[in-house]
Design a protein around this motif. Structure first.
Motif, PDB file in Angstrom:
ATOM      1  N   ALA A   1      49.392  41.698  38.674  1.00 57.21           N
ATOM      2  CA  ALA A   1      49.095  40.322  38.613  1.00 57.21           C
ATOM      3  C   ALA A   1      47.401  39.471  38.529  1.00 57.21           C
ATOM      4  N   TYR A   2      46.705  40.676  39.768  1.00 59.29           N
ATOM      5  CA  TYR A   2      45.692  39.911  39.263  1.00 59.29           C
ATOM      6  C   TYR A   2      44.215  40.026  38.430  1.00 59.29           C
ATOM      7  N   ALA A   3      45.113  40.871  37.501  1.00 60.03           N
ATOM      8  CA  ALA A   3      44.164  41.159  36.164  1.00 60.03           C
ATOM      9  C   ALA A   3      44.998  39.776  35.029  1.00 60.03           C
ATOM     10  N   VAL A   4      45.791  39.626  35.553  1.00 60.90           N
ATOM     11  CA  VAL A   4      46.817  38.568  34.645  1.00 60.90           C
ATOM     12  C   VAL A   4      45.739  37.089  35.125  1.00 60.90           C
ATOM     13  N   LEU A   5      45.631  37.555  36.573  1.00 61.58           N
ATOM     14  CA  LEU A   5      44.834  36.211  37.138  1.00 61.58           C
ATOM     15  C   LEU A   5      43.716  36.312  36.489  1.00 61.58           C
ATOM     16  N   TYR A   6      42.065  37.200  36.496  1.00 53.24           N
ATOM     17  CA  TYR A   6      41.604  36.870  35.783  1.00 53.24           C
ATOM     18  C   TYR A   6      41.153  37.107  34.396  1.00 53.24           C
ATOM     19  N   LEU A   7      42.246  37.348  33.861  1.00 51.06           N
ATOM     20  CA  LEU A   7      41.880  37.557  32.009  1.00 51.06           C
ATOM     21  C   LEU A   7      42.507  35.628  32.111  1.00 51.06           C
ATOM     22  N   ALA A   8      43.574  35.034  32.657  1.00 52.13           N
ATOM     23  CA  ALA A   8      44.008  33.694  32.885  1.00 52.13           C
ATOM     24  C   ALA A   8      42.742  32.480  32.868  1.00 52.13           C
ATOM     25  N   SER A   9      42.488  32.873  34.362  1.00 52.80           N
ATOM     26  CA  SER A   9      41.141  31.898  34.702  1.00 52.80           C
ATOM     27  C   SER A   9      39.535  32.365  32.898  1.00 52.80           C
ATOM     28  N   ASP A  10      38.955  31.161  33.824  1.00 54.49           N
ATOM     29  CA  ASP A  10      37.581  30.812  32.992  1.00 54.49           C
ATOM     30  C   ASP A  10      36.791  31.981  33.654  1.00 54.49           C
ATOM     31  N   GLU A  11      36.995  32.672  34.426  1.00 57.56           N
ATOM     32  CA  GLU A  11      35.877  33.807  34.504  1.00 57.56           C
ATOM     33  C   GLU A  11      36.076  34.541  33.560  1.00 57.56           C
ATOM     34  N   SER A  12      36.706  35.242  33.275  1.00 54.66           N
ATOM     35  CA  SER A  12      36.766  36.315  31.746  1.00 54.66           C
ATOM     36  C   SER A  12      36.182  35.031  30.232  1.00 54.66           C
ATOM     37  N   LYS A  13      35.603  33.965  30.410  1.00 55.47           N
ATOM     38  CA  LYS A  13      34.940  33.354  29.221  1.00 55.47           C
ATOM     39  C   LYS A  13      34.795  33.232  28.156  1.00 55.47           C
TER      40      LYS A  13
END
Ligand SMILES: NC(=O)c1ccc[n+]([C@@H]2O[C@H](COP(=O)([O-])OP(=O)(O)OC[C@H]3O[C@@H](n4cnc5c(N)ncnc54)[C@H](O)[C@@H]3O)[C@@H](O)[C@H]2O)c1
Length: 268
Positions: A235-247
């Motif tokens: 879930a933390y990987a999903v959160l990172y990829l979902a957020s603009d942090e991974s733009k």
């Protein structure tokens, strides 16, 4: 991330998310975490009882919509409801998937077709119907749940390997399409090894593995239990990829397997 008053704003605050297969396992953990981090989350699943229970227990910011990822009409209905209720879609987690045991000789055609329908057709339809809404929604992210089965030959789940390999390749085609089209949509895949969910527990039972409740065995291969991660690890990987942090992360594959695919031979 904090607002002007120093209050913590969530990592996906203000975004609207759809998570398929979110009534259980990795999807449920991802839906909960995205909600905690400020997104409005639609739990989309064929299992209405479990989906409604999860939406009720997660509280504000989380709703359930019954949805079958294999059905084109179900996708158009789901995304029409999302457009009408929330006006946009920023995060699509194509997570629904199934597995049944079977190698290259023993897999029944019907099992192969069902696995491909849920695990790959569902991703294809999700992207096809999701992109038109996401491209007018501001910075957006598609996260496709693949598996290490896309990267190594897991002979006891041959059809699952085929489906997850297709998801891996399709993710890159979608990422390039969105980038070349000038859309603010990224698309990445996640490749977990065994994580402790109802799917894995059911699979362990089906193949006669000692299962998640017992410890490593001294003689013979370690049971599935000794190699399992927790749903939040994914879930933390999903959160990172979902957020603009991974733009700047687009078309990538994020392997989360605690060395399984980079170890030569048996893990000591
Ligand atoms: N658990 C693992 O070890 C693991 C490892 C690698 C990849 N994955 C992948 O992660 C995803 C989630 O797996 P999980 O372990 O949480 O499984 P799970 O069985 O716990 O949950 C899967 C969910 O998908 C839903 N679903 C099934 N068919 C559907 C359909 N046609 N339409 C909509 N929803 C449907 C189920 O109702 C269930 O809620 C799957 O794609 C799986 O292949 C899991």
């Amino acid at each position: 991330m904090s607002d002007a008053r120093g209050n913590r704003a969530g990592r996906v605050a203000g975004k609207v998310a759809v998570v398929t297969g979110a009534a259980s396992g990795l999807g449920a953990a991802s839906a909960r975490l995205l909600t905690e981090e400020g997104a409005t989350v639609v739990i989309a699943d064929v299992n209405a009882n479990a989906g409604r229970r999860l939406a009720d227990s997660t509280g504000q910011g989380c709703v359930f919509i019954e949805h079958d990822v294999t059905q084109e009409t179900s996708w158009s209905s789901l995304l029409n409801q999302v457009r009408e209720r929330f006006g946009k879609l920023n995060i699509l987690v194509n997570n629904a998937g199934i597995v049944t045991p079977g190698d290259a000789e023993s897999t029944e055609v019907a099992d192969y077709q069902r696995i491909m329908a849920v695990s790959m057709d569902g991703v294809f339809l999700g992207c096809k119907y999701g992109i038109p809404l996401m491209k007018n929604s501001g910075p957006s992210s598609i996260v496709n749940m693949s598996s290490i089965a896309a990267l190594v030959g897991e002979s006891v789940v041959a059809a699952y390997c085929a489906a997850k390999g297709a998801v891996r390749a399709y993710t890159k085609a979608v990422a390039v399409h969105c980038s070349r089209s000038g859309y603010e949509i990224r698309c990445n895949s996640i490749h977990p090894s065994g994580i402790d969910t109802p799917m894995v527990r059911g699979f362990a039972e089906a193949i006669g593995d000692a299962g998640p409740t017992s410890g490593p065995s001294a003689d013979g291969p370690a049971p599935i239990s000794s190699r399992l991660g927790e749903p939040r690890d994914i879930a933390y990987a999903v959160l990172y990829l979902a957020s603009d942090e991974s733009k700047f992360t687009n078309g990538a594959e994020l392997v989360i397997d605690n060395t399984i695919t980079v170890t030569a031979g048996v893990v000591p």
